[in-house]
Design an enzyme around this catalytic site. Structure first.
Site, short mmCIF file in Angstrom:
data_model
loop_
_atom_site.label_atom_id
_atom_site.label_comp_id
_atom_site.label_asym_id
_atom_site.label_seq_id
_atom_site.Cartn_x
_atom_site.Cartn_y
_atom_site.Cartn_z
N GLY A 1 0.65 -1.32 0.16
CA GLY A 1 0.03 0.12 -0.01
C GLY A 1 0.88 1.27 0.00
O GLY A 1 0.27 2.20 -0.36
N GLU B 1 4.15 4.76 6.20
CA GLU B 1 2.92 3.99 6.47
C GLU B 1 1.81 4.76 5.45
O GLU B 1 1.88 5.98 5.13
CB GLU B 1 2.18 4.13 7.54
N ASP B 2 0.97 3.71 4.69
CA ASP B 2 -0.09 4.44 3.82
C ASP B 2 -1.36 5.07 4.74
O ASP B 2 -1.67 6.03 4.75
CB ASP B 2 -0.49 3.47 2.91
N ASP C 1 -4.96 2.55 10.82
CA ASP C 1 -6.41 2.26 11.23
C ASP C 1 -6.51 1.93 12.61
O ASP C 1 -6.35 2.71 13.54
CB ASP C 1 -7.09 1.20 10.28
N LYS D 1 -6.68 7.11 10.39
CA LYS D 1 -7.96 7.01 10.69
C LYS D 1 -8.09 6.86 12.01
O LYS D 1 -8.51 5.84 12.53
CB LYS D 1 -8.39 5.77 10.14
N PHE E 1 -13.72 3.66 4.09
CA PHE E 1 -12.87 2.71 3.57
C PHE E 1 -12.39 3.24 2.15
O PHE E 1 -12.99 3.75 1.35
CB PHE E 1 -13.47 1.44 3.23
N VAL E 2 -11.03 3.81 2.30
CA VAL E 2 -10.67 4.55 1.02
C VAL E 2 -9.65 3.48 0.02
O VAL E 2 -9.20 2.72 0.62
CB VAL E 2 -9.77 5.69 1.43
N ASP F 1 -5.72 -0.24 -1.79
CA ASP F 1 -6.35 -1.23 -2.53
C ASP F 1 -7.68 -1.76 -2.10
O ASP F 1 -7.84 -1.58 -0.65
CB ASP F 1 -5.55 -2.60 -3.15
N ARG G 1 -5.43 0.26 -6.68
CA ARG G 1 -4.18 0.90 -6.44
C ARG G 1 -3.56 2.12 -7.25
O ARG G 1 -2.82 3.11 -6.79
CB ARG G 1 -2.99 -0.28 -6.26
P1 5GP Z 1 -4.36 -1.41 11.14
O1 5GP Z 1 -3.42 -2.58 11.68
O2 5GP Z 1 -3.88 -0.12 11.72
O3 5GP Z 1 -5.80 -1.74 11.59
O4 5GP Z 1 -4.50 -1.80 9.60
C1 5GP Z 1 -3.66 -1.24 8.97
C2 5GP Z 1 -3.67 -1.82 7.51
O5 5GP Z 1 -5.24 -1.91 7.04
C3 5GP Z 1 -3.28 -0.64 6.43
O6 5GP Z 1 -1.74 -0.87 6.18
C4 5GP Z 1 -4.22 -1.17 5.26
O7 5GP Z 1 -3.52 -1.93 4.61
C5 5GP Z 1 -5.32 -1.63 5.87
N1 5GP Z 1 -6.53 -0.44 5.97
C6 5GP Z 1 -6.93 0.17 6.87
N2 5GP Z 1 -7.64 0.82 6.45
C7 5GP Z 1 -7.81 0.88 5.20
C8 5GP Z 1 -8.65 1.79 4.17
O8 5GP Z 1 -9.49 2.45 4.60
N3 5GP Z 1 -8.39 1.48 2.87
C9 5GP Z 1 -7.60 0.34 2.53
N4 5GP Z 1 -7.50 -0.13 1.11
N5 5GP Z 1 -6.97 -0.26 3.36
C10 5GP Z 1 -6.90 -0.06 4.72
#
Ligand code: 5GP
Length: 481
Positions: free
Chosen positions: A344, A396-397, A400, A428, A449-450, A456, A462
């Protein structure tokens, strides 16, 4: 400077009370570190636990130490005052010049002069340490040493209690793996989980926590909310407690009208017990959480393309340039190692690094994905180069829940980088479970969800040059109340 027996006695009384409070490991140890440092009229205290492989000392409680001192990451058990782990009491008169100190320069910059360290002994073996730090050069008396050794005895009990909990978790994970490997011979239910869940969503949540190696306890504590006379009339028992995060989580799959009642209870809990950190995940939060991994009612939903653009290409580029300027200023005169998690982050990493006016190196990691791969998160592609002693910026992209980043930061800090910070394009924040430190944030975004600019949905989108929100069909059709 000498302390009276009386003040040590009251401090020990306070420490024993905290040890039996039922707080999580971190909160208990932070409070003990504070009581110990204050009782000894010292400037700082650190409680350390020896890792299971006996390689690292991990900080489980601190008081009075700056972030810089703590961000050195876990200490190498063989290099940092190794005599303590041999069961000895160690006294360092001058930390800046004593070669037993692993980071003398940091001690110097923090103004630390003297250190007293004692082992935390469990069954005769060192399982951790307590260190006391003073700014003024200090001699410690026999009474000081004996007080700190008593605090260490209390810590030993706390550590063993925490370890017992971890062993239960490990047994459970091993059983789960065995069961997956040979589904024809199921393991008896009683050993599969240390618990029976009231609802399947709770079991799903527990599995997700297991994947990210986050320890949990199911309904470990009830909080009194209301009395009628001297009779307890109402209690609240959160579903989960996550000891390392000192966080209670209440999952609710109830309808909206019942949710209002639950929210009232939560408000009351926060008023009566302000020290309790509690988070409510309602049905919609939870379903969105599962959908991210392709599970639950939304996991299978049809997507009808991107509904609207959240940030245009030009807006992203402007923000990336601003972030790059700040990073270049903060790390001026240093080399920086950028680390990204595939896939990502590719667009953001490519743009960000082109605007950095610093010498940078680049490396990538890849990790397994919940539900698709292993039971527990695994690093499927590790770094090519060592990060020890390097200034590392994790790029990081999106962050969440913070569970992925929390796991990665734990892994990286164990390799003792000179510094470790995080730059994320999207934050987020509304969905955060683990409070990960974010040094640089591009945009704080709503709970949507983006996709696009590297992000992706099931492998697609992507290549979009902007960040967009998926068509609401994904949410509308199935979103629960
Ligand atoms: P976390 O462990 O912080 O919950 O999740 C991180 C990962 O979840 C990110 O690196 C990404 O791969 C995925 N993710 C979380 N929110 C989104 C979103 O809104 N869109 C997309 N495409 N991936 C997300």
């Amino acid at each position: 400077m000498a302390r009276s027996r009386g003040s040590y006695y009251s401090a020990l009384k306070r420490i024993t009370r905290v040890a039996n409070s039922g707080f999580g490991l971190k909160k208990t140890c932070n409070s003990i570190a504070k009581s110990a440092a204050r009782a000894m009229q010292a400037n700082g205290c650190r409680i350390l636990s020896l890792s299971s492989q006996k390689e690292y000392l991990i900080t489980v409680g601190t008081y009075g130490l700056s972030d810089l001192y703590l961000k050195k990451g876990p200490l190498d058990a063989r290099k940092s005052l190794p005599d303590i782990l041999d069961g000895k009491v160690v006294y360092i008169a001058d930390a800046a010049t004593d070669d037993r100190v692993q980071h003398p320069q940091t001690a110097l910059s923090q103004g630390i002069s003297s250190i007293l360290g004692v082992p935390v002994l469990g069954k005769g073996q060192a399982i951790g340490e307590i260190r006391i730090y003073t700014r003024e050069p200090r001699q410690f008396s026999e009474a000081d040493k004996s007080f700190l050794l008593s605090v260490a005895d209390t810590c030993a009990v706390i550590f063993e209690r925490a370890e017992l909990h971890q062993l239960l978790q490990k047994d459970y994970r091993a059983d789960e793996r065995r069961r997956k490997a040979s589904p024809a011979s199921p393991v008896p239910t009683s050993t599969l989980r240390p618990t029976t869940f009231a609802h399947s969503s709770e079991e799903d949540f527990a599995r997700l926590l297991d994947f990210y190696c986050i320890d949990w306890l199911y309904e470990p504590r009830s909080f009194p909310l209301r009395w009628e006379g001297d009779k307890l009339a109402e209690m609240f028992t959160p579903d989960f407690y996550l000891p390392e995060l000192d966080l209670y989580v209440e999952l609710t799959t109830l309808r909206q009208n019942l949710l209002t009642e639950k929210n009232r209870k939560l408000r009351q809990l926060r008023e009566l017990h302000p020290e309790v950190n509690v988070r409510l995940l309602n049905k919609s939060d939870f379903i969105k959480l599962l959908a991210k991994y392709g599970y639950g009612p939304l996991g299978e939903a049809k997507v009808e393309g991107v509904d609207r653009v959240l940030y245009s290409h030009a807006q992203i580029q402007r923000r990336v340039r601003t972030l790059a300027r700040r990073i270049s200023d903060d790390y001026a005169g240093q080399r920086l190692m950028l680390i990204g998690i595939l896939k990502g982050v590719v667009c953001f990493m490519a743009d960000l690094m082109q605007h950095l006016s610093l010498p940078v190196t680049l490396d990538f990691m890849a990790i397994s994905y919940y539900g698709r791969d292993d039971e527990v998160v695994e690093i499927t592609r590790d770094l090519d180069t060592s990060i020890t002693g390097q200034h590392v910026l994790m790029v990081e992209d999106i962050v969440d829940t913070g569970m992925t980043l929390n796991y990665i930061l734990g892994h990286l800090s164990a390799h003792n980088p000179a510094s470790l910070s995080v730059c994320t394009l999207l934050d987020k924040r509304a969905r955060r479970l683990v409070n990960v430190p974010l040094g640089y944030v591009g945009f704080e975004i709503p709970d949507e969800f983006v996709v696009g600019y590297g992000l992706d949905y099931k492998g697609e989108y992507r290549n979009l040059p902007f960040i967009g929100i998926l068509h609401p069909e994904l949410i509308k059709g199935e979103s629960p109340q």
